[in-house]
Design an enzyme around this catalytic site. Structure first.
Site, PDB file in Angstrom:
ATOM      1  N   LEU A  88       0.823  -1.214   0.000  1.00  0.00           N
ATOM      2  CA  LEU A  88       0.000   0.000   0.000  1.00  0.00           C
ATOM      3  C   LEU A  88       0.854   1.260   0.000  1.00  0.00           C
ATOM      4  CD1 LEU A  88      -2.978  -0.783   2.383  1.00  0.00           C
ATOM      5  CD2 LEU A  88      -2.939  -0.764  -0.083  1.00  0.00           C
ATOM      6  N   CYS A  89       1.915   1.239  -0.804  1.00  0.00           N
ATOM      7  CA  CYS A  89       2.694   2.467  -0.881  1.00  0.00           C
ATOM      8  C   CYS A  89       3.021   2.760  -2.346  1.00  0.00           C
ATOM      9  CB  CYS A  89       3.950   2.378  -0.028  1.00  0.00           C
ATOM     10  SG  CYS A  89       4.810   0.836  -0.146  1.00  0.00           S
ATOM     11  N   GLY A  90       2.027   2.619  -3.187  1.00  0.00           N
ATOM     12  CA  GLY A  90       2.189   2.980  -4.585  1.00  0.00           C
ATOM     13  C   GLY A  90       3.195   2.094  -5.269  1.00  0.00           C
TER      14      GLY A  90
END
Lengths: 288, 134
Positions: A88-90
């Protein structure tokens, strides 16, 4: 067509997702702050150490007797990948994997191995059957200087055992809150920083014990701090990437909520209109 | 006349910075004291305590786990991986570390691990020793 109730459920579910992404963004922002502060804190120490090494290497004539600086013909390279423990960090993790995969295309399978730092990189390379030398996972949440010391010590002993002739580290550099840069640096054999190698006016220093012993002590210390710096940079970059990703997710969720709300109101209005028409036509029918 | 200045730098920031009267440093070849106008010098530091006598006459102790120090033109720069003032040392943690290291030394291990455990033990004992000078 979806019923009114279905739309209502959908809106509230998106709304709660949005609240989660919003909270994650705030948490990431706070963690990024903390990581940035730690990066600033190591600067004076790192600079002093670098100057010290520059002074010492400038005055020690040859590098023999300093095992970590002696290069040898490269037969096997160890790539250290620093990625995140969480997703969930691109594109943070996939950027770094892609950059390493590009590099590996030029190497034969038996010419390299990978040392993965962070759970995401371990999972990625293990699933694809890449040769993994070692891994360190699930520690970014409680990042400690000892973690850096442990990694650095492992790498040094791998290099000294001649299992690898070159160690390179790939990590994300924290450029700013909105941009990260994948960087690849040679870790061993140790090369003193080019920039700082200008010769200071040499006073007659007393060396206690001799220069070589000091140099052999100072280099591992410097390696520790380099790994520590990279871990902090990577951590800050990860949080920054997560912050941006969550910001985007929040905006996107808002967009969907807005669209659905309009759709919901429109269908509600349509239902009412239909009902009125039915009542009116029913009344008309009764008149006749 | 310039004053004698001490700066202790660690990876976590500057641990101590002030003009002082004198400073005792645990050199690798033995403890030594630095007074004003000391000769330029570069020394390895071993695990031990740094004793600082401040301008006011009060004495400060710091536990360090080794590093380097550079003395030049009345400036002492101590570059170490850790430096804790005696009153900020976490005694419970140091005690735990001591027990852990002792336990590990009792098990049979290869040489590297023994070295590591011995160093950890030395660090813990040093912390406990310095913590007594409050």
């Amino acid at each position: 067509m979806a019923t009114l109730r279905e739309i209502r459920t959908r809106i509230s579910s998106i709304h709660s997702t949005q609240q989660i992404t919003k909270a994650m963004k705030m948490v990431a922002a706070a963690k990024m702050r903390k990581a940035q502060d730690s990066i600033l804190a190591i600067r004076p120490y790192a600079y002093k150490l670098r100057d010290l090494i520059a002074d010492l290497t400038a005055t020690v004539s040859e590098n023999s007797g300093v095992p970590l600086m002696e290069g040898r013909p490269v037969e096997k390279t160890l790539f250290v990948v620093i990625a995140a423990d969480r997703g969930l960090c691109g594109a943070f993790n996939s950027n770094i994997f892609r950059s390493l995969l590009d590099r590996l295309k030029n190497h034969q399978q038996d010419e390299y191995a990978i040392y993965t730092v962070g759970r995401k990189s371990y999972d990625f390379f293990r699933k694809r059957n890449y040769p993994i030398e070692d891994h360190k996972i699930n520690f970014f949440n409680w990042l400690d200087f000892q973690d850096a010391v442990e990694i650095s010590r492992n790498l040094v002993s791998l290099y000294k055992s001649k299992k690898y002739d070159r160690i390179e580290i790939v990590y994300n550099e924290f450029k700013s809150a909105i941009s990260q840069l994948v960087i690849s640096e040679q870790f061993l054999p140790f090369k003193p920083d080019e920039e700082s190698e200008q010769d200071k006016s040499q006073v007659d220093f007393i060396y206690e014990p001799d220069k070589k012993t000091i140099l052999n002590e100072v280099i591992p210390k410097n390696l520790n701090i380099q790994i520590w710096r990279m871990l902090l940079e990577s951590n800050a970059a990860e949080q920054a990437a997560r912050m941006t990703a969550m910001e985007n997710a929040t905006t996107n969720a808002q967009e969907i909520v807005d669209k659905l709300t309009i759709f919901y109101n429109r269908s509600r209005q349509a239902t009412i209109t239909t009902e009125i028409t039915e009542i009116v036509s029913g009344a008309e029918a009764l008149k006749e | 006349m310039t004053d004698l200045r001490v700066e202790i730098v660690t990876p976590f920031g500057i641990a101590y910075q002030a003009d002082v009267e004198s400073c005792h440093i645990p050199g690798a070849l033995g403890q030594f004291q630095v007074l004003k106008n000391h000769a330029a010098m570069l020394s390895l530091l071993s695990i031990g305590s740094i004793k600082i006598i401040e301008k006011t006459g009060s004495i400060k102790y710091l536990a360090t786990s080794g590093g380097f120090c550079e003395i030049d033109k009345n400036e002492i720069r101590i570059i170490v991986e850790s430096a804790e003032l005696s009153d900020t040392i976490n005694v419970d943690r140091a005690k735990e570390a001591r027990e852990r290291a002792e336990k590990r030394l009792q098990q049979k291990m290869d040489e590297v691990d023994i070295d590591r455990a011995q160093l950890a033990l030395a660090r813990a004992l040093n912390r406990l020793k310095v913590a007594k000078f409050r």
